[in-house]
Write a protein that holds these residues in place. Structure first.
Motif: not given
Length: 269
Positions: A35, A42-43
């Motif tokens: 990030r 992806s969460c």
């Protein structure tokens, strides 16, 4: 199991819990790096991997270990969590993809080359994974290995570690969205999955009908209840794996530019 052996087994489980927590933190650091580099992660993957680690910690917790030590139903619950449900959740977290995206290009290329060697291809083949996973259960419950595991702490801890590793290997070989450059086609994997479902169900029936594991100090009613837990719990886990298999196949069919191909191009640059 003597008191001293029981304490050693609990210490071994504690080490496995620490290893699980360490693995989770390493995964978090990888996600953070992605990030920060604005590559995104992806969460859902993060949540799935965290769920898998949480299930491992629950299965290895002192209360669960005590239940598994005193009751075959508790032991079977541990088996289902460690060897079936947690591996599915961990697999969906795609830790292999995160690793390839996090390491330098040269190291990513070496990892991919290692994955293509004959030993790695043999170990990761679905049939091999089936033998290690389901075959290990037959060896455990139909031989004196089960009784031995309660008198030898190293065997006891090793079996729980085997549950996790063999379960993950099988799930990944069948439906893993992680890199697999030499994975067999859909038909082969589907046949192996059906074979695993049949073998797992047959083992549950053998335990129920013939009272396995024998001479382990469990009542027949307890064995029957544990066998039913294996039968129906295993069916649920394998149904989830089948759903993941078809969902992953559909996703790769309609979105061929997946993480593996991205990592492959990156390594070739």
């Amino acid at each position: 199991m003597t008191h001293q052996a029981h304490l050693l087994a609990l210490s071994g489980m504690f080490i496995l819990v620490l290893m699980t927590i360490g693995l989770w933190f390493a995964y978090l650091l990888g996600v953070r790096a992605q990030r920060r580099a604005r590559k995104g992660w992806s969460c859902w993957r993060l949540g799935s991997f965290s769920l898998g680690c949480g299930l491992l910690v629950i299965a290895l917790s002192p209360s669960m270990v005590e239940w598994g030590h005193n009751d075959l139903r508790g032991h079977m619950t541990q088996h289902l969590l460690l060897g079936m449900f947690a591996p599915i959740a961990l697999m969906l977290g795609t830790p292999g993809t995160l690793l390839l995206r996090s390491v330098p290009v040269v190291r990513a290329r070496r990892i991919m080359q290692l994955a293509g060697t004959p030993p790695a291809r043999w170990l990761s083949h679905p049939v091999t994974a089936l033998v290690l996973d389901i075959g290990g259960l037959y060896l455990l419950y139909l031989t004196p290995l089960y009784q031995l595991s309660f008198s030898e702490p190293l065997v006891h801890v090793g079996l729980h570690l085997h549950f996790v590793l063999a379960g993950y290997l099988f799930c990944w070989s069948i439906a893993g969205p992680d890199p697999a450059p030499h994975r067999p086609g859909m038909f082969v994997r589907l046949v192996v999955l059906f074979a695993a479902i049949a073998a797992h169900s047959t083992l549950g029936k053998l335990m129920y009908a013939h009272g396995f594991p024998k001479d382990a100090g469990h009542s027949l009613a307890e064995i029957e209840a544990a066998a039913q837990l294996m039968y129906y719990g295993g069916d649920l886990a394998e149904l989830l794996l089948a759903l993941v298999f078809f969902a992953t196949w559909y996703r790769h069919r309609h979105a061929p530019d997946n993480d593996w191909q991205t990592a492959d191009r990156r390594a070739q640059q």
